[in-house]
Design an enzyme around this catalytic site. Structure first.
Site, PDB file in Angstrom:
ATOM      1  N   LYS A 290     -22.114  -2.945   3.823  1.00 18.09           N
ATOM      2  CA  LYS A 290     -22.433  -1.758   3.533  1.00 18.09           C
ATOM      3  C   LYS A 290     -22.928  -0.625   4.860  1.00 18.09           C
ATOM      4  CE  LYS A 290     -21.946   3.191   1.627  1.00 18.09           C
ATOM      5  NZ  LYS A 290     -20.364   4.001   1.536  1.00 18.09           N
TER       6      LYS A 290
ATOM      7  N   GLU B 187      -3.968  -4.156  -2.532  1.00 19.30           N
ATOM      8  CA  GLU B 187      -4.579  -4.390  -1.866  1.00 19.30           C
ATOM      9  C   GLU B 187      -3.609  -5.625  -1.632  1.00 19.30           C
ATOM     10  OE1 GLU B 187      -6.215  -3.649  -4.183  1.00 19.30           O
ATOM     11  OE2 GLU B 187      -8.421  -2.478  -3.094  1.00 19.30           O
TER      12      GLU B 187
END
Ligand SMILES: Cc1ncc(C[n+]2csc(CCOP(=O)(O)OP(=O)(O)O)c2C)c(N)n1
Ligand SMILES: [Mg+2]
Lengths: 165, 575
Positions: free
Chosen positions: B165, B53
């Site tokens: 989420k 990342e």
């Protein structure tokens, strides 16, 4: 030098942590900090008492202003302003003498005894930091302080000047 | 009529589309799988899968630096998000527009130390321009749209958006609309310089006998180099650039006196020290420029133009501060100069340039390359300049090679020099170059790196294979953490504590293992030929490993605690 800063900002989660984080990140001093929503619930108003020279103060004001959530910041120290702090203090009041003394000192400072226990008084006082300090010192001479809580100061410019959007 | 309903994940993608995003750099994981699913089902935005990342952030960053657009990163919660931290800090220090979308555990779990929960908003708070914690579907388009606006206006910078989420999943749908004409009542960046300050600045400039223009990354970020060149030519004064400002004016312009600061040219630092007026444009008096602030340019009146008020009088007191967009302020200055019929004091200018030319003649950037000896790193950069005719995108890592590149590759244009100046992040170079190559596939994109730095994100060679990103990697291989060793030589009695790169891999083989071309250069007489060969291979990544003289130090170099112009020219030789 001690400075009082008044800040108007968005009343959003995270706003407070950004201010506090900024002060620690840049090694600025916080003597006290108070915050609450204003009459307009979408806004929060904060008062910060801090210490620093002119150069540091200039940076503090600019850095706080740079935060996206902040609408305005003013340094109210140099103008005519009102500064208030709330003190709650619980003291031992076992003997007649100490009870009388606490009552007397409280009256002189124009505070209020707002609660009593078997052997304690709880006193409330508002004023500027200096007055609160003097009151605590006076109490310490006559009795024992069990606990005390101070709100940190809130401030506002006098007269027509206002911090608003 | 029923309105169409969308999931949060779809809203993320639709919002990015509405903002004309072409690429997302990222890496999947549990909390963002719904977004990945939404990406899969559309073809407006391409997702680039990195191998770490951190590289996604640098890639987005390189893309942003080269194009001026906002770079977009997507990472999962917890480790995915924390892996972005270095890249966010890097973008923050250099004011690069970036939006990082970070997954988060479901809102009901936040605060429970749930699996892969990290408070990424808290972690990044000191290194972002702003952040958003979305808590419902309806927050998503608004947060994304505002994030882009904030990241790209005023002084640009990274913005983090946290996406739990449960607001992304298919079970949860809502109507979608996005406002792209953003107004934020608490955020109104300055544009125009205050007219009174403009007048004051021009008066100081008109009185100056030894004016220096000192410009920084702000010129590059605001695409103001044409106007800068016009201003410089109107004033006829010398101009120096910071490390971040290189390319702001052509490196071969006759009024350009080189980079200033720690490894800047003698003429640049001397001119600053002797100036009576310094016009600072989009620069921030970084400590790598000023050296000892107590001794900084005592006789100069300082005019400081910057978009960010906090940059003004932070380290060096500005006599004439001007807050505004640098291109707007430069136009205001030009207008005011023409209003007062400005013409430079030719006598003073002649004397000033005579003096500057004496400093120039010292040739502080010179180095000795004997024919039969090891290749000097500077020579490699010069060869790259020759082959690419000054028109390449040069991305660099951090260390000696970065300074050699900055010193010896005169950039003709802005946005061509891509390096981590403020943070000094090793590992930046390769992913940044990949981001640039993606944006400009037909241009030469070079990554000048070191044997230490390249290994900090070398896994991205794999991403390069996947997306066919034929950058040219040139390692100035000195078998050591050269910049560290240089300091150890100069400050720590030559004790090379952990500054050697023992057990270096065979980079040619590493490149080949990833399906690329590897070329090793050992001798001076093969340098240009083999480099040319590397640039002739257009469709494959070429990794050129150049063995350079490990003893070479970067000179000139400011003497610590000294004034801006107190410099070592060579070992033991003071200016
Ligand atoms: C992530 C990170 N860790 C450590 C450093 C400190 N550092 C600065 S330069 C340098 C050496 C770089 O070595 P190399 O990439 O081989 O470049 P060279 O100086 O040899 O050209 C180090 C360790 C840094 N800038 N970034
Ligand atoms: Mg090295």
């Amino acid at each position: 030098m001690r400075r009082i800063l008044a800040i108007l900002m968005e009343n959003e989660p995270g706003s407070l942590s950004r201010i506090v984080g900024l002060f620690s990140q840049r090694a600025f001093n916080i003597e006290s900090l108070t915050v609450a929503p204003t009459d307009d619930n979408s806004l929060s108003r904060m008062t910060i008492a801090t210490i620093g020279d002119d150069k540091v103060l200039e940076q503090i004001v600019k850095q706080v202003n740079k935060l996206i959530d902040v609408i305005k910041i003013i340094d109210i120290t140099d103008r005519q302003h009102i500064e208030r702090e709330l003190l709650l203090v619980k003291v031992t009041a076992m003997t007649d003498k100490s009870r009388n003394e606490v009552k007397r000192i409280t009256d002189i400072f124009r505070g209020n005894i707002i609660d009593i226990g078997k052997q304690v008084y709880t006193v409330q006082l508002t004023g500027n930091a200096e007055k609160l300090n003097a009151f605590i010192t006076a109490l310490q001479h006559e009795t024992e302080i069990i606990e005390s809580a101070r709100s940190g100061c809130v401030g506002m410019a006098r007269g027509d000047k206002a911090l608003r959007i | 009529m029923t309105t169409e309903l969308f999931t949060g994940a779809e809203m993320v993608v639709k919002s990015l589309s509405a903002l004309k995003v072409k690429y997302i750099f990222g890496y999947p994981g549990g909390s963002v799988l719904d977004i990945y699913d939404a990406i899969f089902q559309q073809d407006e935005i391409e997702h680039i899968l990195v191998r770490h990342e951190q590289a996604a952030t640098h890639m987005a960053d390189g893309y942003a630096r080269a194009t001026g657009e906002v770079g977009v990163v997507l990472a999962t919660s917890g480790p995915g998000a924390t892996n972005c931290v270095t890249g966010i800090a890097t973008a923050y220090m250099d004011s690069i527009p970036m939006v990082v979308l970070a997954g988060q555990v479901a809102t009901s779990l936040i605060g429970n130390d749930a699996f892969q929960e990290t408070d990424i908003v808290g972690c990044t708070r000191p290194i972002i321009k702003h952040s958003f914690s979305c808590r419902s579907l309806a927050d998503i388009p608004d947060a994304i749209s505002k994030a882009f606006y904030i990241a790209s206006t005023g002084r640009p910078g990274p913005v983090v958006i946290e996406l739990p989420k449960d607001i992304l999943i298919p079970q949860n749908k809502g109507p979608f609309s996005i406002e792209t004409d953003i107004k934020i009542r608490s955020y109104n960046p300055n544009v125009n310089g205050h007219p009174k300050q403009i007048k004051k600045a021009v008066q100081a400039i008109a009185r100056a006998k030894k004016l220096v223009i000192y410009s920084g990354g702000g010129i590059v970020l605001s695409d103001a180099s044409e106007l800068l060149t016009k201003l410089v030519e109107t004033l006829k004064a010398p101009i120096t650039n910071t490390l971040m400002g290189l390319g702001g004016i052509s490196g071969t312009h006759e009024q350009f006196i080189g980079m200033l600061g720690m490894h800047g040219s003698l003429e640049a630092n001397k001119s600053m020290a002797n100036a009576d007026v310094i016009l600072a444009l989009g620069a921030r008096f970084d400590d790598r420029v000023t050296n000892n602030v107590e001794k900084f340019c005592p006789n100069a009146t300082i005019i400081h133009v910057d978009i960010d008020p906090t940059s003004i009088s932070k380290t060096i007191n500005a006599h004439i501060p001007v807050v505004g967009l640098v291109e707007v302020v430069m136009q205001q200055l030009l207008d005011e100069l023409s209003d007062i019929n400005f013409s430079p004091d030719e006598v003073a200018l002649t004397l000033w340039w005579q003096q500057i030319n004496l400093w120039r003649n010292v040739k502080s950037m010179s180095y000795d390359q004997a024919e039969n000896e090891k290749i000097k790193p500077q020579r490699v950069v010069e060869a790259l300049y020759k082959i690419t005719q000054g028109d390449a995108y040069v991305c660099s890592d951090v260390g000696q090679h970065q300074m050699f590149a900055a010193q010896h590759y005169p950039f003709a244009k802005p946005r061509r020099w891509i390096n981590s100046g403020g943070a000094g992040t090793m590992g930046f170079g390769l992913p940044a170059a990949m981001g640039v190559k993606l944006a400009f596939p037909d241009k030469h994109v070079i990554c000048i790196t070191g044997d230490g730095s390249i290994q900090m994100n070398i896994q991205e060679l794999s991403t390069c294979s996947q997306y066919k990103l034929p950058v040219v990697i040139v390692t100035l291989n000195n078998r050591s953490l050269g910049m560290v060793r240089q300091w150890q030589d100069m400050v720590y009695g030559g004790r090379h504590s952990s500054s050697y790169m023992e057990s270096l891999p065979d980079f040619v083989k590493v490149a080949e293992a990833y399906g690329h071309v590897g070329i090793k250069i050992d001798h001076l007489d093969e340098l240009e030929e083999k480099l040319t060969q590397a640039f002739n291979i257009k469709d494959r990544l070429v990794f050129v490993d150049v063995m350079v003289d490990e003893k070479e130090h970067v000179y000139p170099m400011q003497i610590r605690t000294g004034a801006i112009d107190e410099m070592w020219l060579k070992k033991g030789v003071k200016a």
